[in-house]
Each structure stands twice: as structure tokens, then as C-alpha cells.
Design an enzyme around this catalytic site. Sequence first.
Site, short mmCIF file in Angstrom:
data_model
loop_
_atom_site.label_atom_id
_atom_site.label_comp_id
_atom_site.label_asym_id
_atom_site.label_seq_id
_atom_site.Cartn_x
_atom_site.Cartn_y
_atom_site.Cartn_z
N TYR A 78 0.84 -1.19 0.00
CA TYR A 78 0.00 0.00 0.00
C TYR A 78 0.88 1.25 0.00
O TYR A 78 0.71 2.16 -0.83
CB TYR A 78 -0.92 -0.01 1.22
CG TYR A 78 -1.57 1.30 1.52
CD1 TYR A 78 -2.59 1.80 0.71
CD2 TYR A 78 -1.18 2.07 2.61
CE1 TYR A 78 -3.20 3.02 0.98
CE2 TYR A 78 -1.79 3.28 2.90
CZ TYR A 78 -2.79 3.76 2.07
OH TYR A 78 -3.39 4.96 2.34
N SER A 88 -6.23 9.99 9.75
CA SER A 88 -7.40 10.86 9.77
C SER A 88 -8.61 10.09 10.29
O SER A 88 -9.18 9.24 9.58
CB SER A 88 -7.67 11.43 8.38
OG SER A 88 -8.56 12.52 8.46
#
Length: 273
Positions: free
Chosen positions: A136, A166
Site C-alpha cells: 500500500y 485521519s
Amino acid sequence: MTTKPVLLTGASGALGRQLTRALAAEGLTLRLTDIVPFPDALPTNASFTQADLEDGVAILGLAEGCGTILHFGGVSVEKPFETVIGPNIRGLYHVYEAARREGARVIFASSNHSIGFHEREETLDADCQFRPDGFYGLSKAYGELMGRLYWDKHGVENVNLRIGSSFPEPIDARMLATWLSYADLCRLVHRCTVAEATGHAVIWGASDNSRTWWRKDHRGRIGWAPADTADVFAGQLAGKVSGNPVTERYQGGGFCAMAYSRKAPSPADPLAD
């Protein structure tokens, strides 16, 4: 940039839904897309089309007439290479080809996992070496390099948001350094969208956290500064650690420890880096 529609990929994800609400409230005309249906009521100035990032024709069609592409779509966690390569590499190419054709700016949701194998004792500037902590993170490093290529070769403006963590609130000690509040994220993306010019830029996506590992970047180009901080959670989270030495050594945290098979080098090892 704001007089033209804004295309948001990954609109049905957690961050995409936050951005949809915030940017629609700013009056932007939004074209939303995701591989899965949009789960919320659509704002009056937004439309949604279900599409796969690997469908280049669909992405070209969605981007037609757009001035900005907010690229938040794709695999968002560590997965096997064959799972990541389609949406995160091929899909990214489709986004940049659409941006080149339309003369659009790309706002790319990059990640701290592109630099995750830097140690926590380091303080990094935006031009630091890529040290991805998995497939990733590797795809995010590739995405930033694609932005560099399309700026140098085609003049496609792009802002690479190296997002930390986040979430509504930080949940462990690591996030005291990496947390990006939803409100700071939305303000950041709005400023990236309406800024007069960006060139090729890299911005650390983190709130105003005193424990940060990250400093110089290109936020001055867009006029953004975070308003929130993880510091208010320090009392309850400072001791909340994993106990895994690999996780706690590196900035990428648990992503570094996934499938980790190397004998961990000691700090005194001259080849540790």
C-alpha cells in the site's frame, strides 16, 4: 479552479463522505464516484456515478470538463500486491491521463506509509527519501512519483497529501504525532482546490501536533495551516502502545510489522539503515 466541477474518487469512503459534505457546503459542484454506492443523501450540487478506477473510459468521461480531481479512491490499507496494483497503480494512471487531457489539477491522497520505515527519532521534511512499509505504501510512493512525472512532462499541477491518521479522534500514542482531524483535512483539501497555483507539491497531512515527526513542506503555496491538535488527547493516550518493537520503532507503526520477516537490526548495527 472552482468554476469547473470537481471530481472526487473514493467518495463513498470515510474521508470521501467528509469531503463531500464540506466541499458541497463551500459551494463547489461535485462529481462523486466510487466502486460502491454512495451511502448518504447527495447534496444538491453533487452527482454520483458508480465506477471502477480500472475502467479508464469511465474515468475519462467523469473527468470531462473538471478543473480538479480529488483522488481518494483505491485500496486504503495494506493488502497483497495483486489486490493493490489494479486500483492503486492502473487506476492512478487513468486519473492522471484524465487530468492531462482536461488540464485539471490532481489532489492525491498519499500516505505516511510511503515513508513508514523511517524511525520515530527522525524528523522529516517533505523531500525525504521514500521508505514504504508495505505494498500500500509503495503504491503511494509511486503515486507521488507519477505526479512528479506529469508535472515535469505535461504541466499537470498536483498536490500530494501525505496523510497521517485521519479519524474522528486519535486512538493510540502513535496518533499523537500523526493525527489529522476531519476538519483540518477538509480545510486542507478546499485550499488545495481553490489555490491559484500549486505546481508539484507535497504536504504533510497532520494537525498541529506537538509530537510531530514532520516539518517542512509546501503548505505555504496554498495558504493552509491546521487548526486542531492531538495534544488535548495526550493524557489518555500517551501510554497506549502496542508492545511490538517493530511497530513502536518506525513511523509507519503496525503496517511495518505486518509480514515482517527480517531480523530486526539493533541501533548499533552500521547497516541498520
